[in-house]
Design a protein around this motif. Structure first.
Motif: not given
Length: 306
Positions: A206-219
């Motif tokens: 759960y932590r990893q998928i959140n981190l990856r999503l936030h990184d992808m949509f950092h703008k």
């Protein structure tokens, strides 16, 4: 508090048949999707009038616009671009699909009938994504007012998409992207993220998928994060992304003029006012069973079914 919302779907090609049936049941808190395939210049006046007719119901109006295939010619695309901007002007928001991209999803020997069914199913997934977002309760809820406020914050098109995966061993962009969808969704200004998870999902996943999503949509600013439990075995995520503020697919035509009511459109408007007058009179008498094309009337207080 129980918060009900009905979600309607109307197609331009079936408007005369369906709108009269649904209009008496529409409430101010409801959502109405309006689907239009662009390219036919003879449909522009009707498009404008139908959209204005729906707006008079005070529902939140979401346009679904499909651009034509490349083989249909440059002129149809030019017409479609004008129609897209008319839809964007009237609707609360617009989600668009690239018709040419849809062709990449089917085999060349697919029949026209089956191809159209498949194309419609891709567009229906957008409606289902919103239905699930507002109807499935969770630990962190996303409610109707969250979505309404989010949609009205930006005048750009909307990206709304759901992915279901038990493994994320490839770049998220490859999983989320599709040739028929906008390709600049990661550059959006704001995002609502809703994450569903099954019984086997652990906290690290759960932590990893959140981190990856936030990184992808950092703008994008994360306006609301929702999460909910899916009572099924296994380790699977169901992720719905709602992104606003992305760029339009084509520049606004240099000679584009804002919606004006032509003689044909005036005739069309008078015709509909007469047809719907009787239906309006019964609007307050029966609000109990809205007959949405999607056949869904959601209660945000209902419990999730396994």
């Amino acid at each position: 508090m129980k918060n009900d919302v009905a979600i309607y779907k109307l197609k331009h090609s079936q408007f005369e048949k369906d709108y009269y049936q649904y209009a008496p049941h529409m409430n101010q808190d409801d959502f109405c999707f309006y689907h239009f395939v662009g390219g036919d210049p003879n449909e522009t006046d009707k498009l404008i009038e139908q959209l204005h007719t729906i707006k008079n119901e005070r529902v939140l109006l979401l346009g679904i616009f499909r651009f034509p295939f490349q083989f249909e010619g440059k002129k149809r695309l030019e017409t479609a671009i004008h129609q897209y901007y008319h839809m964007k002007e009237i609707c609360d928001t617009v989600a668009f699909f690239h018709g040419e991209g849809m062709l990449h999803m089917i085999q060349s020997d697919t029949t026209v009938v089956e191809a159209n069914k498949f194309f419609n199913s891709l567009e229906d997934e957008l409606v289902e994504a919103l239905e699930n977002m507002v109807s499935i309760p969770g630990e962190m809820n996303i409610d109707v007012q969250d979505i309404k406020h989010f949609i009205t914050q930006s005048d750009g098109p909307l990206f709304l998409h759901t992915i279901e995966r038990d493994s994320f061993d490839q770049p998220l962009k490859n999983l989320i992207s599709a040739p028929y969808l906008p390709d600049n969704y990661a550059d959006g200004k704001q995002m609502i993220l809703n994450i569903g998870y099954t019984q086997g999902v652990d906290m690290e996943a759960y932590r990893q998928i959140n981190l990856r999503l936030h990184d992808m949509f950092h703008k994008a600013d994360l306006v609301k994060l929702g999460s909910y439990y899916i009572n099924k075995p296994g380790k699977q995520f169901k992720i719905t992304l709602l992104v606003n503020g992305i760029e339009d697919p084509f520049p606004k035509p240099e000679h584009f003029s804002k919606t004006s009511t032509s003689t044909t459109a005036l005739w069309f408007k008078k015709k509909w006012e007469g047809l719907f007058k009787k239906g309006k009179e019964g609007k307050s008498a029966d609000k109990s069973s809205p007959a949405a094309l999607t056949h869904n009337h959601h209660s945000l207080g209902q419990e999730e079914k396994a």
